[in-house]
Scaffold this active site. Structure first.
Site, PDB file in Angstrom:
ATOM      1  CB  SER A  10      49.115  48.388  43.630  1.00 26.80           C
ATOM      2  OG  SER A  10      47.785  48.343  43.140  1.00 26.80           O
ATOM      3  CE  LYS A  16      45.704  45.717  44.638  1.00 30.40           C
ATOM      4  NZ  LYS A  16      45.727  46.616  43.477  1.00 30.40           N
ATOM      5  CB  SER A  64      47.161  48.445  39.937  1.00 32.40           C
ATOM      6  OG  SER A  64      47.724  49.663  40.322  1.00 32.40           O
TER       7      SER A  64
END
Length: 489
Positions: A154, A79, A178
């Site tokens: 996210s 990420k 997330s």
């Protein structure tokens, strides 16, 4: 052999057995990215040259017996809010669009020590603020199951990349759900570990008391193995905890006899989509048939979780994001008059609307005259929620919950109403407020063919219980690929 249909652990075994080379595995991953990335948009940065060079180095270390772990040679996506030395780390924001860190995050270093090959950095909601991966400066990621729907957020880029078989596994971060919510939307498995289990050193901070790095993969075995690899005590992180054991893979046992599972009544009432509820309760029935003891109970204080979370997270975000001012690194506005004007214009141009909204909210609740009324009250609420979970875990081993009230919404339907988007986090944020571990596993699909995920919540440092329950359920199902992964073959 279809390399990208293998799980991370399966691929690691074949690499070790010399059935597949590390270069072949990396090449297969890059080829799949080239096939589907134009549709899915999981990545912000793809490092083809670096990955192939690293693959050759790792292959030599495997051949000479230096690397023997289960993930050696397996490609991974990271990420884009975890620092990677000399590789762009943007947090999907314009303000960090040119930022190349001089160091690597501890969790990523632990993977590299185990022989992982980083393919690239995945798309995300800007600074992890959002639930759909639509607030990214680089454009939205799409759900591989249906490209008209969001992948969640996210960590939507990481979850979509695993679902679309662009990489066998990925790392995400979880501040209020997330990892778990996009895992549910994308039909993959994701774990948010107990706060302090994985070092936050090198993770670009959003809410420091809530953020936690965790694995995203195709199955529970992968997630347990990855978590075992990335978890460690780190003196560089003041919130890191030295645990006695990190043997998460030992929980991969098909047995829930006598395990007590609690179902909070408030989680399965109004507001929960009927098909989501039906799939989760069916999964609970499966666990009950395998010997688990299932009971309903009250967990009433979680209704205060959303206001408490958004006050605390926004307050911490306004403090953490103050460092992005155009002075030391990142974007700087081109035309300005004086230092103060440069700060103002840089931040105005560099941050997106959702980030600005949360910085403003956070600055407000921390301001003189409102600190006691909002921020301190939110902290007290957080302590009460933790206490209520403590009482629940005196009676239950695992708590079952949805990961989201619905399956993945259509692109463009959430951002128009931020409050509605915030309410979508109702089932995940209390886990972060209480510092608990949680795992999401796929348990079915709705009538539109979109995945439904079930969340299993454990007490602090009891990941092994939720892993065992998840693994036991998983043994009754087969991993299913979304159409985009099938079509790309």
């Amino acid at each position: 052999m279809d390399i990208m249909s293998l799980t991370a652990v399966e691929l690691g075994k074949k690499i070790k057995a010399k059935e597949i080379s590390v270069m072949d595995a990396v090449k297969a991953s890059i080829e799949q990215i080239e096939r589907v990335e134009k549709d899915v948009h999981s990545f912000v940065t793809i490092d083809k040259e670096g990955a192939m060079k690293r693959a050759e180095e790792v292959q030599k270390l495997i051949d000479d017996g230096t690397l023997t772990g289960p993930l050696a040679g397996v490609p991974v996506a990271i990420k884009d809010n975890m620092c990677t030395k000399d590789m762009l780390t943007t947090c999907s924001s314009k303000i960090l669009g040119n930022f190349r860190p001089t160091f690597t995050a501890e969790a990523v270093l632990n993977l590299e020590k185990a022989g992982a090959v980083i393919i690239g950095k995945t798309n995300m909601d800007e600074f992890a603020m959002g639930s759909t991966t639509e607030t990214s400066y680089f454009g939205a990621t799409k759900n591989p199951w249906n490209l008209e729907h969001v992948p969640g957020g996210s960590s939507g880029g990481s979850c979509a990349a695993v679902a679309a078989e662009e990489c066998p596994y990925a790392l995400g971060s979880d501040t209020g759900g997330s990892i778990r919510q996009p895992s549910s939307f994308c039909g993959v498995v994701g774990i948010k570990p107990t706060y302090g289990t994985v070092s936050r050193y090198g993770l670009v901070a959003y809410g420091s008391s809530l953020d936690q790095i965790g694995p995203i993969a195709k199955d529970v075995t992968d997630c347990a193995t990855i978590l075992e690899t990335i978890a460690s005590y780190d003196a560089k992180d003041s919130t890191s905890i030295a645990r006695e054991k990190y043997d998460f893979a030992s929980a991969l046992v098909d047995d829930v006899k006598g395990m007590k599972i609690g179902i909070p009544r408030s989680y399965f009432g109004d507001g929960l989509d009927a098909e989501v509820k039906e799939n989760i309760l069916h999964a609970v029935k499966v666990l009950e048939e395998k010997g688990a003891i299932v009971e309903e109970f009250d967990l009433d204080l979680v209704k205060y979780a959303i206001p408490a979370y958004y006050v605390i997270a926004s307050a911490e975000a306004s403090s953490n994001l103050a460092r992005f001012d155009g002075v030391k690194y990142g974007y700087r506005t081109e035309e300005y008059e004086g230092l103060h004007n440069m700060y103002k214009k840089t931040r105005s141009e560099g941050f997106g609307p959702e980030v600005k909204r949360r910085i403003m909210l956070g600055s407000f609740v921390l301001s003189s005259g409102y600190y006691d009324a909002y921020y301190l009250k939110a902290l007290r609420t957080k302590a009460l929620i933790k206490k209520e979970f403590d009482q629940a875990f005196e009676k239950y081993d695992v708590i079952v919950a949805p990961a989201s009230p619905t399956t993945a919404p259509e692109i463009g339907k959430s951002l128009s109403d931020p409050i509605k988007m915030y309410l979508g986090d109702i089932y995940t944020i209390s886990v972060n407020l209480a510092g608990l571990p949680g795992i999401t596993i796929p348990v079915g699909k709705d009538s539109k063919g979109l995945p439904v995920g079930m969340q299993l919540i454990g007490n602090c440092f009891e990941e092994n219980k939720i892993i065992r329950a998840a693994y036991t359920f998983e043994q009754t199902k087969m991993y299913e690929r979304p159409e985009i992964a099938k079509e790309a073959r």
